[in-house]
Design a protein around this motif. Structure first.
Motif, PDB file in Angstrom:
ATOM      1  N   HIS A  38      -5.470  68.999-133.274  1.00 21.48           N
ATOM      2  CA  HIS A  38      -4.583  70.089-133.669  1.00 21.48           C
ATOM      3  C   HIS A  38      -3.579  70.513-132.615  1.00 21.48           C
ATOM      4  O   HIS A  38      -2.681  71.294-132.889  1.00 21.48           O
ATOM      5  N   ALA A  39      -3.776  70.007-131.422  1.00 21.48           N
ATOM      6  CA  ALA A  39      -2.798  70.381-130.394  1.00 21.48           C
ATOM      7  C   ALA A  39      -2.561  69.217-129.445  1.00 21.48           C
ATOM      8  O   ALA A  39      -3.491  68.631-128.910  1.00 21.48           O
ATOM      9  N   TYR A  40      -1.276  68.887-129.279  1.00 21.28           N
ATOM     10  CA  TYR A  40      -0.884  67.821-128.369  1.00 21.28           C
ATOM     11  C   TYR A  40       0.004  68.402-127.286  1.00 21.28           C
ATOM     12  O   TYR A  40       0.751  69.364-127.530  1.00 21.28           O
ATOM     13  N   LEU A  41      -0.073  67.788-126.136  1.00 20.19           N
ATOM     14  CA  LEU A  41       0.816  68.206-125.057  1.00 20.19           C
ATOM     15  C   LEU A  41       1.574  66.978-124.572  1.00 20.19           C
ATOM     16  O   LEU A  41       0.966  65.996-124.144  1.00 20.19           O
ATOM     17  N   PHE A  42       2.889  67.005-124.705  1.00 19.64           N
ATOM     18  CA  PHE A  42       3.725  65.910-124.218  1.00 19.64           C
ATOM     19  C   PHE A  42       4.370  66.364-122.916  1.00 19.64           C
ATOM     20  O   PHE A  42       5.194  67.289-122.923  1.00 19.64           O
ATOM     21  N   CYS A  43       4.009  65.737-121.810  1.00 20.80           N
ATOM     22  CA  CYS A  43       4.674  66.157-120.582  1.00 20.80           C
ATOM     23  C   CYS A  43       5.344  64.967-119.917  1.00 20.80           C
ATOM     24  O   CYS A  43       5.054  63.819-120.230  1.00 20.80           O
ATOM     25  N   GLY A  44       6.242  65.263-118.985  1.00 17.31           N
ATOM     26  CA  GLY A  44       6.948  64.192-118.292  1.00 17.31           C
ATOM     27  C   GLY A  44       8.402  64.545-118.082  1.00 17.31           C
ATOM     28  O   GLY A  44       8.889  65.550-118.615  1.00 17.31           O
ATOM     29  N   PRO A  45       9.107  63.737-117.293  1.00 21.20           N
ATOM     30  CA  PRO A  45      10.487  64.035-116.935  1.00 21.20           C
ATOM     31  C   PRO A  45      11.404  64.091-118.160  1.00 21.20           C
ATOM     32  O   PRO A  45      11.062  63.548-119.204  1.00 21.20           O
ATOM     33  N   ARG A  46      12.541  64.723-117.982  1.00 16.00           N
ATOM     34  CA  ARG A  46      13.430  64.883-119.125  1.00 16.00           C
ATOM     35  C   ARG A  46      14.033  63.541-119.540  1.00 16.00           C
ATOM     36  O   ARG A  46      14.209  62.638-118.713  1.00 16.00           O
ATOM     37  N   GLY A  47      14.344  63.463-120.833  1.00 13.55           N
ATOM     38  CA  GLY A  47      15.000  62.271-121.340  1.00 13.55           C
ATOM     39  C   GLY A  47      14.115  61.052-121.422  1.00 13.55           C
ATOM     40  O   GLY A  47      14.597  59.925-121.348  1.00 13.55           O
ATOM     41  N   THR A  48      12.811  61.252-121.561  1.00  9.82           N
ATOM     42  CA  THR A  48      11.917  60.101-121.659  1.00  9.82           C
ATOM     43  C   THR A  48      11.324  59.953-123.058  1.00  9.82           C
ATOM     44  O   THR A  48      10.518  59.067-123.291  1.00  9.82           O
ATOM     45  N   GLY A  49      11.677  60.866-123.957  1.00  6.81           N
ATOM     46  CA  GLY A  49      11.276  60.681-125.354  1.00  6.81           C
ATOM     47  C   GLY A  49      10.284  61.688-125.909  1.00  6.81           C
ATOM     48  O   GLY A  49       9.752  61.490-127.001  1.00  6.81           O
ATOM     49  N   LYS A  50      10.052  62.787-125.210  1.00  3.11           N
ATOM     50  CA  LYS A  50       9.052  63.749-125.669  1.00  3.11           C
ATOM     51  C   LYS A  50       9.441  64.357-127.024  1.00  3.11           C
ATOM     52  O   LYS A  50       8.676  64.303-127.977  1.00  3.11           O
ATOM     53  N   THR A  51      10.640  64.949-127.070  1.00  5.54           N
ATOM     54  CA  THR A  51      11.060  65.596-128.310  1.00  5.54           C
ATOM     55  C   THR A  51      11.186  64.577-129.442  1.00  5.54           C
ATOM     56  O   THR A  51      10.732  64.818-130.561  1.00  5.54           O
ATOM     57  N   SER A  52      11.774  63.434-129.139  1.00  8.40           N
ATOM     58  CA  SER A  52      11.942  62.418-130.183  1.00  8.40           C
ATOM     59  C   SER A  52      10.599  61.989-130.745  1.00  8.40           C
ATOM     60  O   SER A  52      10.422  61.904-131.968  1.00  8.40           O
ATOM     61  N   THR A  53       9.642  61.715-129.857  1.00 12.56           N
ATOM     62  CA  THR A  53       8.330  61.271-130.311  1.00 12.56           C
ATOM     63  C   THR A  53       7.635  62.369-131.123  1.00 12.56           C
ATOM     64  O   THR A  53       6.994  62.089-132.140  1.00 12.56           O
ATOM     65  N   ALA A  54       7.792  63.615-130.685  1.00 13.63           N
ATOM     66  CA  ALA A  54       7.179  64.728-131.409  1.00 13.63           C
ATOM     67  C   ALA A  54       7.713  64.789-132.838  1.00 13.63           C
ATOM     68  O   ALA A  54       6.959  64.985-133.794  1.00 13.63           O
ATOM     69  N   LYS A  55       9.024  64.586-132.989  1.00 13.30           N
ATOM     70  CA  LYS A  55       9.610  64.658-134.325  1.00 13.30           C
ATOM     71  C   LYS A  55       9.127  63.509-135.208  1.00 13.30           C
ATOM     72  O   LYS A  55       8.848  63.705-136.394  1.00 13.30           O
ATOM     73  N   ILE A  56       9.047  62.338-134.615  1.00 11.43           N
ATOM     74  CA  ILE A  56       8.576  61.179-135.383  1.00 11.43           C
ATOM     75  C   ILE A  56       7.129  61.403-135.821  1.00 11.43           C
ATOM     76  O   ILE A  56       6.763  61.176-136.972  1.00 11.43           O
TER      77      ILE A  56
END
Ligand SMILES: Nc1ncnc2c1ncn2[C@@H]1O[C@H](COP(=O)(O)OP(=O)(O)O)[C@@H](O)[C@H]1O
Ligand SMILES: [Mg+2]
Ligand SMILES: [Zn+2]
Length: 493
Positions: A38-56
């Motif tokens: 129920h809860a994921y945490l995507f961390c890491g430097p900017r522009g590596t795909g966090k938001t994109s992967t979250a949307k997918i």
């Protein structure tokens, strides 16, 4: 002209996401085997795909004809979720960081999804939440309704409380290796019909420093500058790896308090197609070398320069005051990230330079920040103009305060204000710039403004902003203020 390649090439399914194989594989597996948490945490430097992967991911968990864990893009759910909807909610914690907003979220979380099986909340830059907002979020994370999935994303994992970390499945997004970026650039350029040579690809990818987003935005600058025919020589110029003249010019302008040459050298640097974020980073890197030299560091490897460059750097270092260099280093290092969020990064960069010039002033010249007096704005005050002039006096002082407090983004937006008037106890400001209007028209920001206005006139009870589309060319107060502040504040036209 900007192509905004990084927007156009946002990954649409997991297979478009490059360089994060482990993460993609795990997420796909969870979807295939229906073992979601129920809860994921995507961390890491900017522009590596966090938001994109979250949307997918948000899309894939709702897809009814998912292929190998990917969203199919065709089922009723996929189609409905590709439009604006209330099932996949993106929240930018940087601008919605207050406890009320998280409480609001906590109430809405209980309503079931309208389209698919899950409601997915993507909370971007989650480290920006206030402590009380974190606590409120924690309550939801403790017992999330069955139909809810949270994806928290952050570039600064160390700022998250342990209580949040312990409740999330964590994925670490990695910077991308040079070769992967080169391959990606190739495919993007091929798709856009942009010509290039191999060596340029390397140069661009290297400047992107592992971030896909940065690599694409640098590629953007280079491609527009080269008119879609990228050559190594031009690329080198744009990226400026070998060209430090501009940086020296800007620094000299700051040291000699020459505002005119400051603006000229910034313009020149940008006119060559250089990306402002790179310019800022180069400034910080360059100044860091000077600071180290001043501190007596003489090891080439630590300085990260070539042996032959030593004398040149030493000579440059000799020209600047060490305190100025230290201040400049922290200032440019500090605004690097802000540039990304700024409505007008150029203004932000320039105002940072200006504030350094002001710092230099403190030492040498006694030049107090002018408080705008009635006489400065208009020597002869007609009776009916009095209120108007008073409003402008207040406003001018507020502008200065905002700038003094280094509220860069707000300061930029406020320079678009072209009318001020006082009606009763309310100060109305007007802008014809929609972006600035949207930024300022927010109760938190207006409250900040009110508190500043009260410093200069305690009787004012409210500040309101209006958007004036009709009057796009109105210059009324801007001209006045321009005159008063001359080079102290740069106004957007
Ligand atoms: N791993 C990746 N694979 C493909 N493109 C990417 C990747 N990471 C970033 N990008 C590019 O950068 C843009 C912004 O990525 P985003 O997912 O918002 O990064 P983040 O959230 O990590 O800062 C995307 O639209 C895409 O063009
Ligand atoms: Mg993001
Ligand atoms: Zn589908």
């Amino acid at each position: 002209m900007n192509l905004a390649l990084y927007r156009e090439f946002r990954p649409k399914n997991f297979d478009d996401v490059i360089g994060q194989d482990y993460i993609v594989k795990t997420l796909k597996n969870q979807i295939k085997t229906d073992r979601l948490t129920h809860a994921y945490l995507f961390c890491g430097p900017r522009g590596t795909g966090k938001t994109s992967t979250a949307k997918i991911f948000a899309n894939a968990v709702n897809c009814t004809h998912s292929l190998e864990g990917n969203p199919c893009g065709m089922c009723a759910e996929c189609v409905a979720l590709s439009e604006p909807n209330t099932d996949i909610l993106e929240i930018d914690a940087a601008s919605n960081n207050r406890v009320e907003e998280i409480r609001d979220l906590r109430e809405k979380v209980n309503f079931p999804p309208l389209i698919g099986k899950y409601k997915v909340y993507i909370i971007d830059e989650v480290h920006m939440l206030t402590d009380s907002a974190f606590n409120a979020l924690l309550k939801t994370l403790e017992e999330p309704p069955k139909h809810v999935i949270f994806i928290l994303a952050t570039t600064e994992i160390h700022k998250l409380p342990a209580t949040i970390l312990s409740r999330c499945t964590r994925f670490d997004f990695k910077l991308l290796p040079l070769n992967t970026l080169v391959e990606h650039l190739k495919s993007v350029f091929d798709k856009k019909g942009i010509k290039y040579d191999e060596k340029s690809l390397h140069l661009i990818a290297k400047a992107g420093e592992g971030s896909v987003r940065d690599t694409l935005s640098i590629a953007d600058s280079v491609a527009s500058f080269c008119d879609y025919n990228i050559t190594y020589q031009m690329t080198e110029k744009v990226i400026g790896l070998s060209n430090r003249d501009n940086i020296k010019q800007i620094l000299s302008a700051i040291a000699s308090k020459d505002i005119n040459s400051l603006f000229v050298s910034v313009k020149t640097a940008l006119g060559r197609g250089k990306n402002i974020q790179i310019l800022c980073k180069e400034m910080a890197d360059f100044i860091k070398i000077l600071v180290m030299l001043k501190a007596g560091v003489n090891d080439y490897e630590i300085l990260d320069i070539l042996p032959g460059e030593f004398a040149t750097y030493q000579e440059i270092a000799g020209k600047f005051d060490v305190n100025l260099l230290k201040k400049a280093f922290s200032k440019f290092a500090e605004i690097e990230l802000d540039l990304k969020y700024s409505l007008n990064p150029e203004n932000l960069f320039e105002s940072a330079c200006l504030s350094l010039i002001e710092d230099t002033n403190i030492k040498n010249v006694v030049e107090p920040i002018p408080v705008v007096s009635k006489t400065v704005v208009q020597p002869e005050i007609k009776q009916d103009n009095r209120d108007q002039i008073e409003a402008e006096r207040i406003w001018g002082n507020v502008l200065l305060k905002v700038k003094e407090k280094n509220m860069f983004a707000l300061s930029n937006a406020l320079t678009t204000v072209n009318k001020v008037k006082q009606v009763g106890k309310t100060l109305f400001i007007t802008t014809n710039d929609l972006g600035s209007y949207e930024m300022i028209d927010n109760s938190e920001r207006l409250n900040i403004l009110l508190s500043l206005v009260k410093l200069f006139d305690d009787s004012i009870e409210d500040v309101k902003i209006e958007y004036d589309k009709q009057n796009a060319s109105s210059q009324d107060i801007k001209d006045n203020l321009k005159e008063v502040f001359k080079n102290k504040i740069k106004f957007k036209d």
